[in-house]
Structures are given as C-alpha cells and as structure tokens.
Design a protein around this motif. Structure first.
Motif, PDB file in Angstrom:
ATOM      1  N   ALA A   1       2.831  10.048   1.088  1.00  0.00           N
ATOM      2  CA  ALA A   1       2.782   8.834   0.663  1.00  0.00           C
ATOM      3  C   ALA A   1       1.289   8.583   0.460  1.00  0.00           C
ATOM      4  O   ALA A   1       0.068   9.466   0.886  1.00  0.00           O
ATOM      5  CB  ALA A   1       3.075   7.777   1.770  1.00  0.00           C
ATOM      6  N   ASP A   2       0.777   7.406  -0.551  1.00  0.00           N
ATOM      7  CA  ASP A   2      -0.492   6.920  -0.782  1.00  0.00           C
ATOM      8  C   ASP A   2      -0.899   5.837  -0.061  1.00  0.00           C
ATOM      9  O   ASP A   2      -0.211   4.807   0.062  1.00  0.00           O
ATOM     10  CB  ASP A   2      -0.555   6.831  -2.113  1.00  0.00           C
ATOM     11  N   LEU A   3      -1.767   5.934   1.147  1.00  0.00           N
ATOM     12  CA  LEU A   3      -2.364   4.557   1.835  1.00  0.00           C
ATOM     13  C   LEU A   3      -3.224   3.908   1.002  1.00  0.00           C
ATOM     14  O   LEU A   3      -4.425   4.490   0.907  1.00  0.00           O
ATOM     15  CB  LEU A   3      -2.775   5.265   3.174  1.00  0.00           C
ATOM     16  N   VAL A   4      -3.163   2.779   0.727  1.00  0.00           N
ATOM     17  CA  VAL A   4      -4.151   1.796  -0.093  1.00  0.00           C
ATOM     18  C   VAL A   4      -4.764   1.081   1.186  1.00  0.00           C
ATOM     19  O   VAL A   4      -4.254   0.275   1.601  1.00  0.00           O
ATOM     20  CB  VAL A   4      -3.629   1.194  -0.987  1.00  0.00           C
ATOM     21  N   THR A   5      -6.041   1.487   1.372  1.00  0.00           N
ATOM     22  CA  THR A   5      -6.727   0.569   2.607  1.00  0.00           C
ATOM     23  C   THR A   5      -8.132   0.974   2.240  1.00  0.00           C
ATOM     24  O   THR A   5      -8.655   1.915   1.704  1.00  0.00           O
ATOM     25  CB  THR A   5      -6.112   1.058   3.763  1.00  0.00           C
ATOM     26  N   ARG A   6      -9.081   0.052   3.248  1.00  0.00           N
ATOM     27  CA  ARG A   6     -10.534   0.352   2.949  1.00  0.00           C
ATOM     28  C   ARG A   6     -10.688   0.671   4.529  1.00  0.00           C
ATOM     29  O   ARG A   6     -11.977   1.009   4.731  1.00  0.00           O
ATOM     30  CB  ARG A   6     -11.129  -0.984   2.702  1.00  0.00           C
ATOM     31  N   VAL A   7      -9.873   1.052   5.483  1.00  0.00           N
ATOM     32  CA  VAL A   7     -10.321   1.145   6.791  1.00  0.00           C
ATOM     33  C   VAL A   7      -9.971   2.690   7.097  1.00  0.00           C
ATOM     34  O   VAL A   7      -8.822   3.362   6.314  1.00  0.00           O
ATOM     35  CB  VAL A   7      -9.481   0.431   7.777  1.00  0.00           C
ATOM     36  N   ALA A   8     -10.717   3.527   7.773  1.00  0.00           N
ATOM     37  CA  ALA A   8     -10.504   4.922   7.777  1.00  0.00           C
ATOM     38  C   ALA A   8      -9.873   5.249   9.016  1.00  0.00           C
ATOM     39  O   ALA A   8      -8.811   5.948   9.017  1.00  0.00           O
ATOM     40  CB  ALA A   8     -12.053   5.535   8.048  1.00  0.00           C
ATOM     41  N   ALA A   9     -10.019   4.460  10.085  1.00  0.00           N
ATOM     42  CA  ALA A   9      -9.128   4.691  11.426  1.00  0.00           C
ATOM     43  C   ALA A   9      -7.967   3.872  11.376  1.00  0.00           C
ATOM     44  O   ALA A   9      -8.267   2.484  11.517  1.00  0.00           O
ATOM     45  CB  ALA A   9     -10.059   4.245  12.588  1.00  0.00           C
ATOM     46  N   LEU A  10      -7.084   4.258  11.459  1.00  0.00           N
ATOM     47  CA  LEU A  10      -5.572   3.404  11.103  1.00  0.00           C
ATOM     48  C   LEU A  10      -4.865   3.549  12.789  1.00  0.00           C
ATOM     49  O   LEU A  10      -4.908   4.714  13.475  1.00  0.00           O
ATOM     50  CB  LEU A  10      -4.803   3.763  10.244  1.00  0.00           C
TER      51      LEU A  10
END
Length: 349
Positions: free
Chosen positions: A83-92
């Motif tokens: 999957a492709d994760l679209v986010t600006r956060v590194a730690a999820l």
C-alpha cells in the motif's frame, strides 16, 4: 571644547546606529506537505494459530498520532500487503484487529509511534528469527520407543516428543529394565529426562519402532531463578530447537510439575548441549504491589537464571485512561513496552 564636542557627537551617532530596529518580518517556516511512502508487510499466521484461533482475515489500521487514518483495510492472513501511505508524519500508529474464535472475542494489537516501513511482519505475527511460520501439527502416526538399561533407582520420567509431553513414575526391577513410550506423532527427535537424577537422553528417531540404550546418559543442567523480592512464578514453559533450520523440530523441555521444590530447581534441561536455541516464557506475580510481570526470551543459547525482571519502582503510571495513557520510567527506559485493555467483547494490547 571642540574636540570634546566632536567625540561626544561621534559616540551618540554610533549609539543611534547600533539601536536601529529592523522591522522586516522573519520568513515563515515551510508548511509540511504529504509524501507517498510505500508500505509492504504481512500478517504471518502459523498453522497453530489458524487451527487454534481460527484466523482467516484481519483488519489493518495505520493512523497518525493525531488520529488521521492513513490506511484502513481488511485482508487475508499470510498474504503480502502492499500500500501507499500518503502522510506527512514519519512515526505512525499500527493496529491489527483479528477475531479469535477460541475465546469469541476480537483481539486488537497496536504499536504507537513507529516507522511502518520497518514492520515487514505485523503485530500478532507468529515468527522467530530466520523463520516466519511454524509448520503444521505433524500427522498422527503410532510410534513406539523402547528405552533399555534404565537406571535402577526409582525416578520420575519426563519425555517430550514434538510438543507432546508426558510424566510417569518408573520403578525398575532389574539391570535390564526398560521403559516403552507410545505416542501418536511423527517426530524427528525425542527428549527423555530423569529430573531427580538430572540425567537426560536426546535421540534422533529412527522410525515408528525404535530402541534406545540408556547405559550412558548425559548430565542435565539445573536452573533456579533469582527473582526480585515478593515475585513468584505463576506460569513457566520452555522449548528447545534441536535444528534451527527446521523449527518443526521444536521440543518442550519444561517439566510438567507445579512443584519445583521436588527437584530443587525451576528447570532441568540440557543447557548448551542437544538444542541449538531455546525459547522460554514466564509470568510472575508481585504479591505485595498487585503487579504482574511477563518475561519472554524467544531466541537464546541457554536459559538464564537471572532474567531481567523490573520491579514496580522502575515505572509510574501517570494516566491509566484508554484514550490518554502515559507512563514514566524512573530507572531504565525500555525500547518497547505494551499495555493490555479489557472490554466485554474484546481486548487490545
């Protein structure tokens, strides 16, 4: 006087220039933007998990700490997920939700503030280093092993075949006495122990009808755990891997006795001999502070008599709410810790 005046004017002029205020606005910090991060993982469920817990599908939720859901999907176990994760956060935050048919509850396992790109196996996966999946339970096959030249003194006898174990008391009658063990599993190895004498035999099986000579046995190692004050062992078991390239050879080495004082030891096992690696697990109770400690070592050369068991003064729970949990570590901060939450129809870790 003129000289004095000109110097004074120079000083005032310098002071005026040095106090000049710059009203230009400072540049605003750049606004973080979303980026696409490719995520590849899997829920590795063993045949044991599938048979025992009825695992088939699971739900995976990946979210930002503030609550924004980045990925929410339901898929099949033991199937690669990309999957492709679209986010600006590194730690999820990663949450895995699966139904456990053995207890008729949904089990939620979650890890917070991690880099999902490093999690090639999801929380809840059944795996050990070098292998990702336990083999299925071996087929049923009537098997007999006859042990000859058994020691003369009466001993408890403990034997382990695959994950099947047994305990019996043997009273030999002659120097040529024998013990016959019958079981229904096809197994490559058999572990045979006299815990009181601290003698054992480790045997590679030679078919469904086998004979083993116990004239010369090996000396086992006794382990008595050194634990913090007020801690008692509630649950303990240990397994050995005679062949780390085939974890289907896993054998249980825990003595099936709830009274270790019988042998003056918590465990009697071969130590660094016979087995290449060990796996052991214990649950302890702190009777004074009403606390439970769960210690696990999945991959070790020997079973340590001094496992690291943190006492209650290692941490302070500052908030125990399910939506606002926080803990402070006063001595040594762990690299990883879990919490468990119970509800009528589910529990989460």
């Amino acid at each position: 006087m003129r000289l004095t005046l000109s110097v004074s004017c120079l000083i005032i002029s310098i002071a005026l220039f040095s106090c000049h205020k710059n009203n230009d606005p400072s540049p605003a910090p750049p606004t973080p933007v979303d980026s696409v991060r490719h995520f590849s993982t899997n829920y590795l469920a063993s045949a044991y998990q599938i048979q025992t817990f009825g695992l088939k599908k699971y739900e995976l939720v990946v979210s930002e700490p503030a609550g924004k859901v980045v990925l929410d999907t339901i898929t099949t176990i033991n199937t690669p997920l990309n999957a492709d994760l679209v986010t600006r956060v590194a730690a999820l935050d990663i949450s895995v939700i699966a139904y456990d048919s053995s207890i008729r509850m949904y089990v939620i396992e979650a890890v917070k503030g991690v880099d999902p790109l490093l999690w090639t196996a999801l929380p809840g996966s059944d795996s050990v280093p070098g292998k990702s999946n336990r083999p299925p339970t071996p087929p049923m096959q009537p098997t007999t092993i006859k042990y000859t030249h058994v020691p003369l003194s009466p001993y408890d006898v403990y034997y382990s075949v695959q994950q099947y174990t047994g305990l019996q008391t043997y009273y030999p009658g002659s120097a040529d006495s024998s013990i016959t063990v019958n079981y229904n599993y096809s197994s490559s190895f058999t572990y045979f122990l006299f815990p009181k004498a601290r003698l054992y035999n480790f045997h590679r099986n030679n078919g469904p009808n086998d004979v083993v000579d116990l004239s010369h046995m090996d000396t086992a190692r006794a382990v008595k755990f050194s634990l913090p004050a007020n801690n008692t062992i509630d649950i303990f078991f240990a397994y050995g891997y005679p062949d780390t390239t085939d974890i289907g050879t896993l054998l249980k080495v825990t003595m099936p006795s709830n009274n270790p004082s019988l042998y003056n030891a918590d465990l009697i096992y071969p130590g660094g001999k016979a087995f290449q690696k060990y796996y052991y697990d214990m649950v302890l109770s702190d009777t004074v502070h009403n606390a439970i400690v769960h210690y696990v070592n999945h991959w070790c050369d020997t079973v340590s008599a001094t496992p690291f068991i943190p006492s209650v003064d290692y941490y302070t729970v500052t908030s125990a709410k399910s939506n606002n949990f926080s803990v402070q570590f006063s001595k040594q901060r762990p690299g990883y810790y879990t919490t468990q939450w119970n509800a009528p129809n589910s529990f989460s870790t």
